[in-house]
Design a protein around this motif. Structure first.
Motif, PDB file in Angstrom:
ATOM      1  N   SER A  53       0.772  -1.238   0.097  1.00  0.00           N
ATOM      2  CA  SER A  53      -0.053  -0.030  -0.058  1.00  0.00           C
ATOM      3  C   SER A  53       0.828   1.308   0.018  1.00  0.00           C
ATOM      4  O   SER A  53       0.249   2.365  -0.208  1.00  0.00           O
ATOM      5  CB  SER A  53      -0.868  -0.156   1.144  1.00  0.00           C
ATOM      6  N   GLY A  54       2.276   1.139   0.174  1.00  0.00           N
ATOM      7  CA  GLY A  54       2.959   2.226   0.299  1.00  0.00           C
ATOM      8  C   GLY A  54       3.168   2.844   1.760  1.00  0.00           C
ATOM      9  O   GLY A  54       4.111   3.583   2.123  1.00  0.00           O
ATOM     10  N   GLU A  55       2.555   2.190   2.800  1.00  0.00           N
ATOM     11  CA  GLU A  55       2.961   2.368   4.121  1.00  0.00           C
ATOM     12  C   GLU A  55       4.185   1.897   4.538  1.00  0.00           C
ATOM     13  O   GLU A  55       4.677   0.932   3.947  1.00  0.00           O
ATOM     14  CB  GLU A  55       1.694   1.706   4.984  1.00  0.00           C
ATOM     15  N   PHE A  56       4.642   2.515   5.527  1.00  0.00           N
ATOM     16  CA  PHE A  56       6.113   2.245   6.260  1.00  0.00           C
ATOM     17  C   PHE A  56       5.524   1.756   7.636  1.00  0.00           C
ATOM     18  O   PHE A  56       4.927   2.476   8.430  1.00  0.00           O
ATOM     19  CB  PHE A  56       6.934   3.223   6.166  1.00  0.00           C
ATOM     20  N   HIS A  57       6.004   0.915   8.034  1.00  0.00           N
ATOM     21  CA  HIS A  57       6.176   0.167   9.486  1.00  0.00           C
ATOM     22  C   HIS A  57       7.465  -0.063   9.917  1.00  0.00           C
ATOM     23  O   HIS A  57       8.424  -0.391   9.380  1.00  0.00           O
ATOM     24  CB  HIS A  57       5.428  -1.201   9.612  1.00  0.00           C
ATOM     25  N   TYR A  58       7.837   0.726  11.055  1.00  0.00           N
ATOM     26  CA  TYR A  58       9.105   0.743  11.564  1.00  0.00           C
ATOM     27  C   TYR A  58       9.082   0.038  12.897  1.00  0.00           C
ATOM     28  O   TYR A  58       8.308   0.037  13.766  1.00  0.00           O
ATOM     29  CB  TYR A  58       9.598   2.239  12.100  1.00  0.00           C
TER      30      TYR A  58
END
Length: 85
Positions: A53-58
């Motif tokens: 989706s283009g989301e980033f999870h750190y």
């Protein structure tokens, strides 16, 4: 995958590196020879996961050094286990 390594108690300066391999229990991380992480037992591994989706999870994963092995004249590989997942 791009990662950042941060010390648990300021034993070394944080640095960026690459992972060689990631599993459910740990990661294999590239290190330049002489990197200070070789002398500590625990550190924080920061990973940026990019979703479709283009989301980033750190992720901030407390990790434990299992072993450091030589890969070449300049590069070592640190095998680590994730703690408290």
């Amino acid at each position: 995958m791009d990662t950042a390594i941060h010390p648990e108690h300021s034993e070394f300066t944080p640095f960026r590196t690459l992972t060689e391999d990631i599993s459910a229990g740990g990661a294999s991380i590239r290190l330049l020879k002489g990197t200070a992480i070789q002398s500590v037992s625990q550190f924080y591994l920061w990973m940026a996961l990019t979703l479709k989706s283009g989301e980033f999870h750190y992720l901030r994963l407390k990790s434990k050094v299992i072993r450091v092995t030589e890969k070449s004249m300049e590069i070592c590989c640190c095998t680590s286990n994730f703690l408290n997942l």
